[in-house]
Each structure stands twice: as structure tokens, then as C-alpha cells.
Design a protein around this motif. Structure first.
Motif, PDB file in Angstrom:
ATOM      1  N   PRO A   1       0.855  -1.182   0.000  1.00 13.31           N
ATOM      2  CA  PRO A   1       0.000   0.000   0.000  1.00 13.31           C
ATOM      3  C   PRO A   1       0.897   1.240   0.000  1.00 13.31           C
ATOM      4  CG  PRO A   1      -0.670  -1.567   1.697  1.00 13.31           C
ATOM      5  CD  PRO A   1       0.651  -2.042   1.172  1.00 13.31           C
ATOM      6  N   GLU A   2       0.349   2.399  -0.258  1.00 17.86           N
ATOM      7  CA  GLU A   2       1.160   3.613  -0.307  1.00 17.86           C
ATOM      8  C   GLU A   2       1.944   3.783   0.990  1.00 17.86           C
ATOM      9  OE1 GLU A   2       0.500   8.406  -0.620  1.00 17.86           O
ATOM     10  OE2 GLU A   2      -0.656   7.095  -1.937  1.00 17.86           O
ATOM     11  N   VAL A   3       3.256   3.990   0.857  1.00 20.42           N
ATOM     12  CA  VAL A   3       4.144   4.173   2.003  1.00 20.42           C
ATOM     13  C   VAL A   3       4.783   5.548   1.880  1.00 20.42           C
ATOM     14  CG1 VAL A   3       6.159   3.308   3.247  1.00 20.42           C
ATOM     15  CG2 VAL A   3       4.602   1.694   2.136  1.00 20.42           C
ATOM     16  N   SER A   4       4.461   6.421   2.807  1.00 19.73           N
ATOM     17  CA  SER A   4       4.946   7.799   2.738  1.00 19.73           C
ATOM     18  C   SER A   4       6.450   7.872   2.961  1.00 19.73           C
ATOM     19  CB  SER A   4       4.244   8.665   3.793  1.00 19.73           C
ATOM     20  OG  SER A   4       2.852   8.683   3.586  1.00 19.73           O
ATOM     21  N   GLN A   5       7.063   8.888   2.378  1.00 19.48           N
ATOM     22  CA  GLN A   5       8.473   9.148   2.609  1.00 19.48           C
ATOM     23  C   GLN A   5       8.685   9.672   4.029  1.00 19.48           C
ATOM     24  OE1 GLN A   5       9.176  11.788  -0.767  1.00 19.48           O
ATOM     25  NE2 GLN A   5      10.406  10.200  -1.745  1.00 19.48           N
ATOM     26  N   ILE A   6       9.835   9.345   4.590  1.00 13.62           N
ATOM     27  CA  ILE A   6      10.216   9.807   5.932  1.00 13.62           C
ATOM     28  C   ILE A   6      11.524  10.583   5.784  1.00 13.62           C
ATOM     29  CG2 ILE A   6      10.748   9.133   8.301  1.00 13.62           C
ATOM     30  CD1 ILE A   6       9.224   6.527   7.792  1.00 13.62           C
ATOM     31  N   PRO A   7      11.468  11.903   5.715  1.00 15.98           N
ATOM     32  CA  PRO A   7      12.679  12.686   5.469  1.00 15.98           C
ATOM     33  C   PRO A   7      13.811  12.416   6.459  1.00 15.98           C
ATOM     34  CG  PRO A   7      10.741  14.051   5.168  1.00 15.98           C
ATOM     35  CD  PRO A   7      10.256  12.743   5.728  1.00 15.98           C
ATOM     36  N   ALA A   8      13.483  12.085   7.697  1.00 18.57           N
ATOM     37  CA  ALA A   8      14.527  11.822   8.694  1.00 18.57           C
ATOM     38  C   ALA A   8      15.394  10.632   8.309  1.00 18.57           C
ATOM     39  CB  ALA A   8      13.898  11.585  10.066  1.00 18.57           C
ATOM     40  N   LEU A   9      14.846   9.728   7.509  1.00 21.61           N
ATOM     41  CA  LEU A   9      15.634   8.569   7.097  1.00 21.61           C
ATOM     42  C   LEU A   9      16.735   8.956   6.117  1.00 21.61           C
ATOM     43  CD1 LEU A   9      12.996   5.716   6.703  1.00 21.61           C
ATOM     44  CD2 LEU A   9      14.713   6.017   8.488  1.00 21.61           C
ATOM     45  N   VAL A  10      16.607  10.089   5.461  1.00 20.80           N
ATOM     46  CA  VAL A  10      17.691  10.562   4.598  1.00 20.80           C
ATOM     47  C   VAL A  10      18.891  10.951   5.453  1.00 20.80           C
ATOM     48  CG1 VAL A  10      18.364  12.244   2.847  1.00 20.80           C
ATOM     49  CG2 VAL A  10      16.031  11.336   2.872  1.00 20.80           C
ATOM     50  N   ASP A  11      18.633  11.606   6.577  1.00 19.41           N
ATOM     51  CA  ASP A  11      19.723  11.953   7.491  1.00 19.41           C
ATOM     52  C   ASP A  11      20.368  10.699   8.057  1.00 19.41           C
ATOM     53  OD1 ASP A  11      19.204  14.677   7.137  1.00 19.41           O
ATOM     54  OD2 ASP A  11      17.749  14.709   8.780  1.00 19.41           O
ATOM     55  N   ARG A  12      19.549   9.730   8.412  1.00 15.61           N
ATOM     56  CA  ARG A  12      20.091   8.463   8.913  1.00 15.61           C
ATOM     57  C   ARG A  12      20.939   7.787   7.834  1.00 15.61           C
ATOM     58  NH1 ARG A  12      16.170   4.110  11.673  1.00 15.61           N
ATOM     59  NH2 ARG A  12      16.086   5.843  13.155  1.00 15.61           N
ATOM     60  N   ALA A  13      20.474   7.854   6.592  1.00 16.09           N
ATOM     61  CA  ALA A  13      21.218   7.245   5.491  1.00 16.09           C
ATOM     62  C   ALA A  13      22.606   7.847   5.357  1.00 16.09           C
ATOM     63  CB  ALA A  13      20.437   7.416   4.187  1.00 16.09           C
ATOM     64  N   ARG A  14      22.715   9.148   5.507  1.00 13.11           N
ATOM     65  CA  ARG A  14      24.023   9.798   5.386  1.00 13.11           C
ATOM     66  C   ARG A  14      24.977   9.321   6.475  1.00 13.11           C
ATOM     67  NH1 ARG A  14      20.729  14.712   4.609  1.00 13.11           N
ATOM     68  NH2 ARG A  14      20.544  15.100   2.351  1.00 13.11           N
ATOM     69  N   VAL A  15      24.445   9.163   7.693  1.00 15.16           N
ATOM     70  CA  VAL A  15      25.274   8.657   8.796  1.00 15.16           C
ATOM     71  C   VAL A  15      25.716   7.223   8.509  1.00 15.16           C
ATOM     72  CG1 VAL A  15      25.293   8.054  11.246  1.00 15.16           C
ATOM     73  CG2 VAL A  15      24.217  10.185  10.489  1.00 15.16           C
ATOM     74  N   MET A  16      24.769   6.393   8.082  1.00 15.22           N
ATOM     75  CA  MET A  16      25.087   5.003   7.761  1.00 15.22           C
ATOM     76  C   MET A  16      26.125   4.923   6.656  1.00 15.22           C
ATOM     77  SD  MET A  16      21.256   3.341   7.791  1.00 15.22           S
ATOM     78  CE  MET A  16      21.809   1.740   7.155  1.00 15.22           C
ATOM     79  N   TRP A  17      25.945   5.741   5.620  1.00 14.09           N
ATOM     80  CA  TRP A  17      26.844   5.686   4.479  1.00 14.09           C
ATOM     81  C   TRP A  17      28.257   6.083   4.866  1.00 14.09           C
ATOM     82  CZ3 TRP A  17      27.060   3.345   0.084  1.00 14.09           C
ATOM     83  CH2 TRP A  17      27.999   3.728  -0.863  1.00 14.09           C
ATOM     84  N   ALA A  18      28.393   7.129   5.675  1.00 16.59           N
ATOM     85  CA  ALA A  18      29.716   7.582   6.105  1.00 16.59           C
ATOM     86  C   ALA A  18      30.431   6.482   6.901  1.00 16.59           C
ATOM     87  CB  ALA A  18      29.598   8.857   6.942  1.00 16.59           C
ATOM     88  N   GLY A  19      29.705   5.841   7.799  1.00 12.83           N
ATOM     89  CA  GLY A  19      30.310   4.769   8.587  1.00 12.83           C
ATOM     90  C   GLY A  19      30.682   3.569   7.740  1.00 12.83           C
ATOM     91  N   PHE A  20      29.807   3.227   6.795  1.00 16.85           N
ATOM     92  CA  PHE A  20      30.087   2.106   5.902  1.00 16.85           C
ATOM     93  C   PHE A  20      31.311   2.389   5.041  1.00 16.85           C
ATOM     94  CE2 PHE A  20      29.515   0.848   1.415  1.00 16.85           C
ATOM     95  CZ  PHE A  20      29.784  -0.510   1.540  1.00 16.85           C
ATOM     96  N   ALA A  21      31.392   3.578   4.459  1.00 18.04           N
ATOM     97  CA  ALA A  21      32.517   3.926   3.589  1.00 18.04           C
ATOM     98  C   ALA A  21      33.827   3.893   4.359  1.00 18.04           C
ATOM     99  CB  ALA A  21      32.293   5.301   2.972  1.00 18.04           C
ATOM    100  N   GLU A  22      33.813   4.375   5.587  1.00 18.33           N
ATOM    101  CA  GLU A  22      35.030   4.351   6.398  1.00 18.33           C
ATOM    102  C   GLU A  22      35.476   2.914   6.672  1.00 18.33           C
ATOM    103  OE1 GLU A  22      36.718   5.936  10.738  1.00 18.33           O
ATOM    104  OE2 GLU A  22      34.625   6.298  10.164  1.00 18.33           O
ATOM    105  N   ALA A  23      34.516   2.046   7.024  1.00 21.31           N
ATOM    106  CA  ALA A  23      34.855   0.647   7.313  1.00 21.31           C
ATOM    107  C   ALA A  23      35.374  -0.065   6.068  1.00 21.31           C
ATOM    108  CB  ALA A  23      33.631  -0.078   7.870  1.00 21.31           C
TER     109      ALA A  23
END
Length: 210
Positions: free
Chosen positions: A129-151
Motif C-alpha cells: 500500500p502507499e508508504v509515505s516518505q520519511i525525510p529523517a531517514l535521509v539523514d540516517r542514510a548519510r550517517v550510515m553511508w559515512a560509517g560504511f565507507a570508512e569501514a
């Protein structure tokens, strides 16, 4: 067998790169994601979740999930080994593949589906069913990506390939993830020289064009 494929999506690309490395030929059926073909009645009769890729076997059984499809072919065509041979090698490849999926790929998916207007109402892949976007997850994604790239950069500082001294499914997964992340506006940090060295090598392999 038939492989239901989509040209630009990262998960189908992972299967195509794997098959190219193995020189395995499979009939491919293109699915137009932009037109929503994966969510239409005909495709969902085959794959109720409406996801790609999917492998339809000759007996009608359907396998979904890119890693599962590649595991299926690995059992049929073990050489060259892309999931490891020695127990520790198999475990290392599995560990890094899962980490890339859980941290790098997930970050890219969060950023894309929650930050790109074209995905409004489509916060999850496949048929929901329609699942709304959650803008806060974009901020979480940036944190996750930075940690992943460093590792990943630290790992590649000590190893030629992601999971050790042999090209493997973990390298395929990492390449597909990094290229996917660019679509989600996640880039590698400056100074990630070890990823840059590795990326130049894997991106030059013929399979990267699959």
C-alpha cells in the motif's frame, strides 16, 4: 530458465555481473520499472511481491532475491568460485556481503526512497500500500553511508579485494552498491584512497558493464 531483469536497478545488476563472471547464459525477460510493469497483474501473478530480479525455473518454481539466485547458480557452476571455497573464506565473503547490504545498500535505499520526489508514496520496494516518505531517514542514510565507507576503506587498506585475496561476490555487491548510492546522492568521502584503488580495478572488469 528465465531471468526477469531490469536494466538500471542494482539488484538485477548484481545478478548480471555474477553471470558475466561465470560466463553463464540465461534467457532474460526485461521488466520496465519506470512503467510500473513489476507492479502489474501479469508480473505479480509470477512474483507476488513485485520485485526484481526473479528466476523462473523450468519446473515453474520462482526464486527471488539476487543473492539467492546467484547461490543457485553457484551450486550448479562452482568454478570459478565467487562465494569461497575454504570455510573461513566462505564465512568472510558472507560476512562482508551482509554488511554491505545492511549498511551501504540500505543507506542508499533509504536516501533514494525517502529523498527523491519521484519515489513519493513508494517508501518500500515492490508491492505495498502507499508508504509515505520519511525525510529523517535521509539523514540516517548519510550517517550510515559515512560509517560504511570508512569501514570499507579500512578493509581495503589491508586486502586487495573486499573479502580477502580473491575477487568474490562481496566485490560484486560493493560495486553495485556504490554505483547505486550515487543515484541516491551519496558519494564516497574524500580521502577514501583504498576504495578508489579497488574501484578502478573492479569497474574495469568486463562484468561491470553487464
Amino acid at each position: 530458465m528465465k531471468l526477469y531483469d531490469a536494466a538500471w536497478a542494482p539488484s538485477p545488476r548484481r545478478v548480471r555481473m555474477y553471470l558475466a563472471e561465470k560466463a553463464i547464459q540465461v534467457e532474460r525477460v526485461p521488466i520496465d520499472l519506470a512503467a510500473g510493469e513489476h507492479l502489474g497483474d501479469a508480473y505479480r501473478a509470477l512474483v507476488p511481491r513485485g520485485v526484481v530480479p526473479a528466476l523462473e525455473l523450468d519446473d515453474g518454481e520462482v526464486i527471488v532475491e539476487s543473492a539467492a539466485i546467484c547461490r543457485f547458480f553457484e551450486a550448479l557452476h562452482p568454478d570459478p568460485p565467487l562465494f569461497g571455497v575454504r570455510p573461513v573464506e566462505i564465512a568472510r565473503i558472507e560476512s562482508w556481503t551482509r554488511r554491505i547490504e545492511a549498511e551501504g545498500y540500505a543507506a542508499a535505499a533509504y536516501a533514494l526512497r525517502n529523498g527523491v520526489p519521484a519515489f513519493a508514496g513508494r517508501g518500500l520496494p515492490g508491492h505495498w500500500p502507499e508508504v509515505s516518505q520519511i525525510p529523517a531517514l535521509v539523514d540516517r542514510a548519510r550517517v550510515m553511508w559515512a560509517g560504511f565507507a570508512e569501514a570499507l576503506d579500512q578493509q581495503l587498506a589491508q586486502n586487495e579485494w573486499v573479502a580477502g585475496d580473491r575477487y568474490s561476490f562481496a566485490d560484486i555487491t560493493a560495486l553495485a552498491t556504490i554505483d547505486f548510492a550515487r543515484r541516491a546522492r551519496l558519494t564516497l568521502p574524500e580521502g577514501a584512497e583504498h576504495i578508489a584503488r579497488w574501484y578502478g580495478i573492479v569497474a574495469a572488469r568486463p562484468s561491470a558493464e553487464a
